[in-house]
Write a protein that holds these residues in place. Structure first.
Motif, PDB file in Angstrom:
ATOM      1  N   SER A   3       0.829  -1.202   0.000  1.00 26.44           N
ATOM      2  CA  SER A   3       0.000   0.000   0.000  1.00 26.44           C
ATOM      3  C   SER A   3       0.864   1.253   0.000  1.00 26.44           C
ATOM      4  N   TYR A   4       0.210   2.409  -0.180  1.00 23.71           N
ATOM      5  CA  TYR A   4       0.929   3.679  -0.213  1.00 23.71           C
ATOM      6  C   TYR A   4       1.080   4.305   1.172  1.00 23.71           C
ATOM      7  N   ARG A   5       0.775   3.561   2.185  1.00 18.30           N
ATOM      8  CA  ARG A   5       0.923   4.089   3.540  1.00 18.30           C
ATOM      9  C   ARG A   5       2.402   4.293   3.874  1.00 18.30           C
ATOM     10  N   PRO A   6       2.717   5.296   4.684  1.00 10.81           N
ATOM     11  CA  PRO A   6       4.113   5.520   5.092  1.00 10.81           C
ATOM     12  C   PRO A   6       4.675   4.309   5.826  1.00 10.81           C
ATOM     13  N   ALA A   7       5.980   4.148   5.749  1.00  8.07           N
ATOM     14  CA  ALA A   7       6.627   2.976   6.336  1.00  8.07           C
ATOM     15  C   ALA A   7       6.371   2.880   7.835  1.00  8.07           C
ATOM     16  N   HIS A   8       6.359   4.006   8.533  1.00  5.90           N
ATOM     17  CA  HIS A   8       6.174   3.942   9.993  1.00  5.90           C
ATOM     18  C   HIS A   8       4.749   3.510  10.358  1.00  5.90           C
ATOM     19  N   ILE A   9       3.781   3.832   9.497  1.00  4.29           N
ATOM     20  CA  ILE A   9       2.408   3.380   9.733  1.00  4.29           C
ATOM     21  C   ILE A   9       2.309   1.873   9.516  1.00  4.29           C
TER      22      ILE A   9
END
Length: 263
Positions: free
Chosen positions: A176-182
């Motif tokens: 997904s395009y979610r940030p790595a920390h998320i």
């Protein structure tokens, strides 16, 4: 007869209603007050009929409507000490007589319904799930769980209904395009359960006699209702359990009411 409806459940908003005898209760109040009010009224109830609001934890998708509910209703708010602290720290205040701190171990009653709580591993202070007892019937409510701890099965086994997190597909989340920390947060031990982990655990409960399972808190970006259902269905069948015959299997919608469940 116990009645249950999930008004909506997902990464953006969460709220559900149990009704037993003359005692309706609300679990979580994500979304808007109008959305919750409309959902409750579709059940033939008014917000003023609600005997208690039970908060699992202080993330916004579970308490978004709380300031309005405090302002416009007299519903008492039940939550852990840690959750009440975090609610206050967010600037949401309420009269002391409405702020009910849930005891760690003991069972207590709200009119016709008995309640106990259990801690859940999530990245907020005082996150809990609930066991509800309706005469000789019972239900467990458990979402926002980062991992299955060793004593978790003992806390929720033997219920007539389990409302249980099946948040994401691991590969969909990673792509997904979610940030790595998320992504790291969700996959961590205080994040959320994947479809596979949820299915494996809940299948064990079904094998021991669970009759109704509603999959909940699905991610909008890293899951689909069809996929969550399919993963759990496959796990059940692998254990010789037939959905629709041995167990009723449901998936809560992110943005609308579930079917009414009665037991």
């Amino acid at each position: 007869m116990v009645k249950f409806i999930s008004l909506f459940s997902g990464s953006s908003r969460n709220s559900s209603v149990f009704m037993y005898k003359k005692t309706p209760i609300l679990i979580d109040c994500g979304g808007s007050m109008k959305q919750i009010k409309n959902g409750v009224e579709e059940m033939g109830l008014y917000l003023d009929d609600i005997k208690g609001l039970f908060i699992t934890h202080s993330h916004i998708d579970h308490i978004n409507a709380l300031p309005m509910l405090i302002k416009y209703t007299d519903i008492p708010v039940y939550a852990s000490y840690g959750t009440h602290e975090e609610i206050f720290d967010k600037g949401i205040n309420m009269a002391k007589d409405r702020r009910i701190i849930i005891p760690d171990i003991q069972t207590f009653s709200v009119d016709d319904i008995d309640v106990s709580s259990f801690k859940t591993p999530h990245d907020t202070n005082g996150s809990i799930g609930f066991n509800f007892f309706f005469g000789n019937k019972s239900a467990s409510y458990a979402t926002d769980i980062g991992c299955i701890e060793s004593d978790f099965k003992e806390k929720i086994k033997g219920k007539d209904l389990l409302f249980f997190e099946s948040n994401h597909d691991v590969e969909m989340l990673k792509n997904s395009y979610r940030p790595a920390h998320i992504k790291q947060r969700i996959l961590g031990n205080k994040g959320h359960l994947s479809n596979e982990v949820s299915a494996e655990f809940s299948t064990g409960l079904a094998y021991a006699g669970l009759k109704r399972l509603m999959l909940a808190h699905l991610s909008g970006e890293a899951n689909t209702p069809e996929l969550a259902y399919s993963v759990t269905e496959t796990a059940l069948i692998r254990k010789g359990i037939k959905p629709g015959k041995d167990i009723e299997l449901y998936v809560a919608s992110r943005d609308r009411k579930s079917n009414l469940i009665e037991f």
